[in-house]
Design a protein around this motif. Sequence first.
Motif, mmCIF file in Angstrom:
data_model
loop_
_atom_site.group_PDB
_atom_site.id
_atom_site.type_symbol
_atom_site.label_atom_id
_atom_site.label_comp_id
_atom_site.label_asym_id
_atom_site.label_seq_id
_atom_site.Cartn_x
_atom_site.Cartn_y
_atom_site.Cartn_z
ATOM 1 N N ALA A 14 0.825 -1.208 0.000
ATOM 2 C CA ALA A 14 0.000 0.000 0.000
ATOM 3 C C ALA A 14 0.856 1.254 0.000
ATOM 4 O O ALA A 14 0.555 2.237 0.665
ATOM 5 C CB ALA A 14 -0.958 -0.005 1.190
ATOM 6 N N VAL A 25 -3.342 -4.971 0.569
ATOM 7 C CA VAL A 25 -2.761 -5.392 1.851
ATOM 8 C C VAL A 25 -1.347 -4.844 1.991
ATOM 9 O O VAL A 25 -0.691 -4.534 0.996
ATOM 10 C CB VAL A 25 -2.714 -6.940 1.988
ATOM 11 C CG1 VAL A 25 -4.108 -7.520 1.980
ATOM 12 C CG2 VAL A 25 -1.839 -7.556 0.917
ATOM 13 N N ASP A 26 -0.918 -4.719 3.221
ATOM 14 C CA ASP A 26 0.446 -4.253 3.484
ATOM 15 C C ASP A 26 0.892 -4.800 4.826
ATOM 16 O O ASP A 26 0.089 -4.986 5.734
ATOM 17 C CB ASP A 26 0.514 -2.719 3.508
ATOM 18 C CG ASP A 26 1.927 -2.218 3.255
ATOM 19 O OD1 ASP A 26 2.164 -1.637 2.179
ATOM 20 O OD2 ASP A 26 2.810 -2.432 4.118
ATOM 21 N N GLY A 42 0.859 4.063 2.846
ATOM 22 C CA GLY A 42 1.837 5.137 2.722
ATOM 23 C C GLY A 42 3.219 4.638 2.323
ATOM 24 O O GLY A 42 4.061 5.424 1.909
ATOM 25 N N GLY A 43 3.452 3.347 2.493
ATOM 26 C CA GLY A 43 4.733 2.768 2.086
ATOM 27 C C GLY A 43 5.903 3.330 2.885
ATOM 28 O O GLY A 43 5.770 3.645 4.066
ATOM 29 N N TYR A 101 1.967 9.154 -10.694
ATOM 30 C CA TYR A 101 2.797 7.966 -10.636
ATOM 31 C C TYR A 101 2.697 7.146 -11.913
ATOM 32 O O TYR A 101 3.126 6.006 -11.959
ATOM 33 C CB TYR A 101 2.461 7.136 -9.401
ATOM 34 C CG TYR A 101 3.180 7.715 -8.208
ATOM 35 C CD1 TYR A 101 4.466 7.317 -7.913
ATOM 36 C CD2 TYR A 101 2.604 8.708 -7.454
ATOM 37 C CE1 TYR A 101 5.159 7.882 -6.869
ATOM 38 C CE2 TYR A 101 3.280 9.284 -6.403
ATOM 39 C CZ TYR A 101 4.560 8.870 -6.111
ATOM 40 O OH TYR A 101 5.249 9.446 -5.090
HETATM 41 C C1 LIG Z 1 13.846 9.521 1.090
HETATM 42 C C2 LIG Z 1 12.930 9.542 -0.133
HETATM 43 C C3 LIG Z 1 12.310 10.748 -0.516
HETATM 44 C C4 LIG Z 1 11.436 10.794 -1.621
HETATM 45 N N1 LIG Z 1 10.837 11.973 -1.938
HETATM 46 C C5 LIG Z 1 9.936 12.025 -2.946
HETATM 47 C C6 LIG Z 1 9.233 13.232 -3.250
HETATM 48 O O1 LIG Z 1 9.465 14.270 -2.632
HETATM 49 N N2 LIG Z 1 8.320 13.228 -4.250
HETATM 50 C C7 LIG Z 1 8.049 12.085 -4.968
HETATM 51 O O2 LIG Z 1 7.195 12.129 -5.863
HETATM 52 N N3 LIG Z 1 8.709 10.954 -4.706
HETATM 53 C C8 LIG Z 1 9.632 10.884 -3.713
HETATM 54 N N4 LIG Z 1 10.306 9.723 -3.442
HETATM 55 C C9 LIG Z 1 9.995 8.586 -4.252
HETATM 56 C C10 LIG Z 1 8.641 8.003 -3.855
HETATM 57 O O3 LIG Z 1 8.389 8.239 -2.498
HETATM 58 C C11 LIG Z 1 8.715 6.536 -4.139
HETATM 59 O O4 LIG Z 1 9.038 6.332 -5.504
HETATM 60 C C12 LIG Z 1 7.386 5.878 -3.869
HETATM 61 O O5 LIG Z 1 6.873 6.252 -2.608
HETATM 62 C C13 LIG Z 1 7.599 4.388 -3.919
HETATM 63 O O6 LIG Z 1 6.356 3.787 -3.731
HETATM 64 P P1 LIG Z 1 6.204 2.241 -3.841
HETATM 65 O O7 LIG Z 1 4.753 1.934 -3.606
HETATM 66 O O8 LIG Z 1 6.807 1.741 -5.102
HETATM 67 O O9 LIG Z 1 7.148 1.626 -2.707
HETATM 68 P P2 LIG Z 1 7.009 1.714 -1.100
HETATM 69 O O10 LIG Z 1 6.665 3.067 -0.642
HETATM 70 O O11 LIG Z 1 8.276 1.100 -0.591
HETATM 71 O O12 LIG Z 1 5.781 0.770 -0.777
HETATM 72 C C14 LIG Z 1 5.847 -0.617 -0.897
HETATM 73 C C15 LIG Z 1 4.941 -1.193 0.164
HETATM 74 O O13 LIG Z 1 4.846 -2.611 -0.035
HETATM 75 C C16 LIG Z 1 4.855 -3.249 1.221
HETATM 76 N N5 LIG Z 1 5.288 -4.611 1.026
HETATM 77 C C17 LIG Z 1 6.408 -5.020 0.366
HETATM 78 N N6 LIG Z 1 6.469 -6.344 0.371
HETATM 79 C C18 LIG Z 1 5.353 -6.782 1.034
HETATM 80 C C19 LIG Z 1 4.846 -8.076 1.361
HETATM 81 N N7 LIG Z 1 5.496 -9.199 0.994
HETATM 82 N N8 LIG Z 1 3.676 -8.152 2.036
HETATM 83 C C20 LIG Z 1 3.014 -7.024 2.402
HETATM 84 N N9 LIG Z 1 3.448 -5.781 2.119
HETATM 85 C C21 LIG Z 1 4.609 -5.667 1.448
HETATM 86 C C22 LIG Z 1 5.796 -2.418 2.071
HETATM 87 O O14 LIG Z 1 5.518 -2.553 3.458
HETATM 88 C C23 LIG Z 1 5.475 -0.998 1.579
HETATM 89 O O15 LIG Z 1 4.490 -0.358 2.379
HETATM 90 C C24 LIG Z 1 11.185 9.632 -2.365
HETATM 91 C C25 LIG Z 1 11.821 8.423 -1.995
HETATM 92 C C26 LIG Z 1 12.685 8.373 -0.894
HETATM 93 C C27 LIG Z 1 13.353 7.054 -0.502
#
Ligand SMILES: Cc1cc2nc3c(=O)[nH]c(=O)nc-3n(C[C@H](O)[C@H](O)[C@H](O)COP(=O)(O)OP(=O)(O)OC[C@H]3O[C@@H](n4cnc5c(N)ncnc54)[C@H](O)[C@@H]3O)c2cc1C
Length: 83
Positions: free
Chosen positions: A13, A35-36, A42-43, A61
């Motif tokens: 999530a 699920v998360d 919020g990740g 995104y």
């Molecule tokens: C320090 C930092 C600053 C950033 N600043 C910006 C910004 O200012 N603006 C912007 O647009 N982007 C920014 N980014 C980039 C952006 O935040 C990320 O690209 C984006 O949030 C990634 O989202 P995601 O869903 O791919 O991954 P994540 O946010 O990592 O979410 C993945 C989710 O999957 C869950 N998960 C993984 N495996 C499992 C499993 N087996 N079972 C259940 N749950 C699981 C994890 O718990 C997590 O909640 C930043 C990144 C970082 C690291």
Amino acid sequence: MREIETDYLVVGAGATGMAFADALVAASDVDVVLVDRRHRPGGHWLDAYPFVRLHQPSAYYGVNSRVLGQNRVDESGPNAGFY
Ligand SMILES: Cc1cc2nc3c(=O)[nH]c(=O)nc-3n(C[C@H](O)[C@H](O)[C@H](O)COP(=O)(O)OP(=O)(O)OC[C@H]3O[C@@H](n4cnc5c(N)ncnc54)[C@H](O)[C@@H]3O)c2cc1C
């Protein structure tokens, strides 16, 4: 343990999972379960920025991808030669 039936099970999530789920429910009549392993959506932002909430629209995104620009090549400036 309770069983859940759904059309799509989205694992994660973070921004990507939420954007994907958002696009699915916006474009079709399907059930989605998100699920998360974390305690709330919020990740990684929950760790990196616990003082803010993720609020980007899914389009930012790339889920509702659209072609950027106007399918033309820039003729001048620093991007000359590029679409
Ligand atoms: C320090 C930092 C600053 C950033 N600043 C910006 C910004 O200012 N603006 C912007 O647009 N982007 C920014 N980014 C980039 C952006 O935040 C990320 O690209 C984006 O949030 C990634 O989202 P995601 O869903 O791919 O991954 P994540 O946010 O990592 O979410 C993945 C989710 O999957 C869950 N998960 C993984 N495996 C499992 C499993 N087996 N079972 C259940 N749950 C699981 C994890 O718990 C997590 O909640 C930043 C990144 C970082 C690291």
